[in-house]
Design a protein around this motif. Sequence first.
Motif, PDB file in Angstrom:
ATOM      1  N   ARG A  76       5.777   1.554  14.213  1.00 50.09           N
ATOM      2  CA  ARG A  76       6.526   0.690  13.300  1.00 50.09           C
ATOM      3  C   ARG A  76       6.056   0.891  11.865  1.00 50.09           C
ATOM      4  O   ARG A  76       6.858   0.885  10.923  1.00 50.09           O
ATOM      5  CB  ARG A  76       6.382  -0.771  13.706  1.00 50.09           C
ATOM      6  CG  ARG A  76       7.159  -1.728  12.813  1.00 50.09           C
ATOM      7  CD  ARG A  76       7.392  -3.075  13.458  1.00 50.09           C
ATOM      8  NE  ARG A  76       6.169  -3.791  13.717  1.00 50.09           N
ATOM      9  CZ  ARG A  76       6.022  -5.117  13.539  1.00 50.09           C
ATOM     10  NH1 ARG A  76       7.041  -5.829  13.099  1.00 50.09           N
ATOM     11  NH2 ARG A  76       4.889  -5.704  13.826  1.00 50.09           N
ATOM     12  N   ARG A  77       4.758   1.102  11.676  1.00 52.69           N
ATOM     13  CA  ARG A  77       4.241   1.338  10.331  1.00 52.69           C
ATOM     14  C   ARG A  77       4.766   2.666   9.766  1.00 52.69           C
ATOM     15  O   ARG A  77       5.181   2.731   8.597  1.00 52.69           O
ATOM     16  CB  ARG A  77       2.709   1.309  10.335  1.00 52.69           C
ATOM     17  CG  ARG A  77       2.154  -0.087  10.584  1.00 52.69           C
ATOM     18  CD  ARG A  77       0.651  -0.120  10.729  1.00 52.69           C
ATOM     19  NE  ARG A  77       0.217  -1.480  10.992  1.00 52.69           N
ATOM     20  CZ  ARG A  77      -0.476  -2.247  10.148  1.00 52.69           C
ATOM     21  NH1 ARG A  77      -0.839  -1.763   8.970  1.00 52.69           N
ATOM     22  NH2 ARG A  77      -0.818  -3.478  10.472  1.00 52.69           N
ATOM     23  N   ILE A 113      -4.951  -0.905   2.913  1.00 49.93           N
ATOM     24  CA  ILE A 113      -5.530   0.438   3.085  1.00 49.93           C
ATOM     25  C   ILE A 113      -4.681   1.257   4.052  1.00 49.93           C
ATOM     26  O   ILE A 113      -4.422   2.445   3.831  1.00 49.93           O
ATOM     27  CB  ILE A 113      -6.989   0.342   3.571  1.00 49.93           C
ATOM     28  CG1 ILE A 113      -7.873  -0.247   2.472  1.00 49.93           C
ATOM     29  CG2 ILE A 113      -7.511   1.710   3.990  1.00 49.93           C
ATOM     30  CD1 ILE A 113      -9.296  -0.553   2.916  1.00 49.93           C
ATOM     31  N   SER A 114      -4.236   0.622   5.134  1.00 46.88           N
ATOM     32  CA  SER A 114      -3.360   1.321   6.082  1.00 46.88           C
ATOM     33  C   SER A 114      -2.113   1.840   5.376  1.00 46.88           C
ATOM     34  O   SER A 114      -1.690   2.988   5.579  1.00 46.88           O
ATOM     35  CB  SER A 114      -2.975   0.373   7.222  1.00 46.88           C
ATOM     36  OG  SER A 114      -2.010   0.947   8.073  1.00 46.88           O
ATOM     37  N   GLY A 115      -1.516   1.009   4.529  1.00 41.14           N
ATOM     38  CA  GLY A 115      -0.333   1.442   3.786  1.00 41.14           C
ATOM     39  C   GLY A 115      -0.620   2.565   2.816  1.00 41.14           C
ATOM     40  O   GLY A 115       0.169   3.507   2.687  1.00 41.14           O
ATOM     41  N   LEU A 116      -1.761   2.473   2.112  1.00 42.78           N
ATOM     42  CA  LEU A 116      -2.131   3.552   1.196  1.00 42.78           C
ATOM     43  C   LEU A 116      -2.233   4.885   1.926  1.00 42.78           C
ATOM     44  O   LEU A 116      -1.711   5.915   1.465  1.00 42.78           O
ATOM     45  CB  LEU A 116      -3.481   3.242   0.542  1.00 42.78           C
ATOM     46  CG  LEU A 116      -3.547   2.170  -0.542  1.00 42.78           C
ATOM     47  CD1 LEU A 116      -5.006   1.932  -0.941  1.00 42.78           C
ATOM     48  CD2 LEU A 116      -2.718   2.569  -1.755  1.00 42.78           C
ATOM     49  N   GLY A 145       0.818  -1.209   0.000  1.00 41.78           N
ATOM     50  CA  GLY A 145       0.000   0.000   0.000  1.00 41.78           C
ATOM     51  C   GLY A 145       0.852   1.260   0.000  1.00 41.78           C
ATOM     52  O   GLY A 145       0.556   2.228  -0.717  1.00 41.78           O
ATOM     53  N   VAL A 146       1.927   1.257   0.799  1.00 42.89           N
ATOM     54  CA  VAL A 146       2.824   2.413   0.828  1.00 42.89           C
ATOM     55  C   VAL A 146       3.438   2.627  -0.546  1.00 42.89           C
ATOM     56  O   VAL A 146       3.461   3.747  -1.072  1.00 42.89           O
ATOM     57  CB  VAL A 146       3.928   2.223   1.891  1.00 42.89           C
ATOM     58  CG1 VAL A 146       4.962   3.355   1.791  1.00 42.89           C
ATOM     59  CG2 VAL A 146       3.330   2.183   3.290  1.00 42.89           C
ATOM     60  N   ARG A 147       3.949   1.541  -1.152  1.00 44.58           N
ATOM     61  CA  ARG A 147       4.571   1.678  -2.475  1.00 44.58           C
ATOM     62  C   ARG A 147       3.573   2.216  -3.499  1.00 44.58           C
ATOM     63  O   ARG A 147       3.931   3.035  -4.354  1.00 44.58           O
ATOM     64  CB  ARG A 147       5.118   0.321  -2.944  1.00 44.58           C
ATOM     65  CG  ARG A 147       6.349  -0.149  -2.214  1.00 44.58           C
ATOM     66  CD  ARG A 147       7.026  -1.300  -2.950  1.00 44.58           C
ATOM     67  NE  ARG A 147       6.132  -2.447  -3.129  1.00 44.58           N
ATOM     68  CZ  ARG A 147       5.986  -3.427  -2.239  1.00 44.58           C
ATOM     69  NH1 ARG A 147       6.668  -3.394  -1.103  1.00 44.58           N
ATOM     70  NH2 ARG A 147       5.177  -4.438  -2.482  1.00 44.58           N
TER      71      ARG A 147
END
Length: 360
Positions: free
Chosen positions: A317-318, A275-278, A237-239
């Motif tokens: 950590r996220r 979704i958390s990563g997005l 999601g982050v990427r």
Amino acid sequence: MPQLSFDPTGPDPSTPDPSAAGPGASRLVALDWGTTSARAYLLDSTGPVLDTAPAGRGILAVTDGLATAQDRRAAFEEEFERMCGPWLEAHPSVPVLASGMVGSNQGWADVPYQRLPQDLGALAGALTAISTRRGPVHVVPGLLTDGELPQVMRGEETQILGVLESAQGDADTREQHGTVVVLPGTHTKWVRVEGRRVLDFLTVMTGEVYGLVTRHSILGRLARRPDAPDLEAFDRGVRTSLSADPGGGILATLFSARTLPLTGRLAAEQVDDYISGLMIGAEVASCVRDWLAAGSGGSPGDRPAEVLLCGEPELCRRYQRALHQLGVDAPVVGGDVVTHGLRSIALAAGLLDPPAKGTA
């Protein structure tokens, strides 16, 4: 309500007590009283927490269903008595210091905000006293940046002071190059600090919006709660947030949390972490661009000396993983930073005696 000088009224708090960590050390009842919970600590000037009280109710629960200011004040005093009464019964001279939403217009008293820029060390000179039958409760003011879109904080100013006092690093370097303190949570704070002087801050509602999206939107329909966090899905999601550039920004990228499961390219158990990563990825990308591209002096390319994270360990950590994808190292400052901040303010305000030589 009048503000206090450094010479607060009330009984002398320095009477020796067998419960203190050192001979003759003075004590402090310290309250971290927020929206949903309250925590009370018995501190002294030497460092360790001497005792903790059972968790109390936050301001929303204390005031639920109460219409008048008089009823609300009575309810706060009753909750304060339930948490701290035994300590104050045994040691009636102990001063009390509180921070958090207890000082808001929905709290025990509406304590005026201090405007930025603000030296955190000066908060000790801006305490407000609430009268109780046990003596005054001294409340730490929040901070306000009064721009076109105002920003406010209550309680985080005490955490930030505790973070700066707890973190490894050189104070002179922080003074010269600045620090960005990130406090992940329901309403994450990004705070630019120079030494102990808060220059600016930003509130990002990522945590609250994440809860709304995963519980109440169509994106949650295809999701199944995983047995354990899926950090690979989070990283994906982050990427996606860092690489995709749709015209609608995060609101367009979020829809991939529905289309990927529909097309079999994302497992149902991965949806929430994706979704958390997005969302964290979008927040971090924006803040790194706007907050870390220049130092406190505003020189392009001159990043602050450090970025510090403090909050719930899993959430930190996220943020740490997301920042790492952008090449930013962000150590996590652990421990109960609120007690460090409250102790520092109490010492500066004269509510605690300085530790005897050799005991600090």
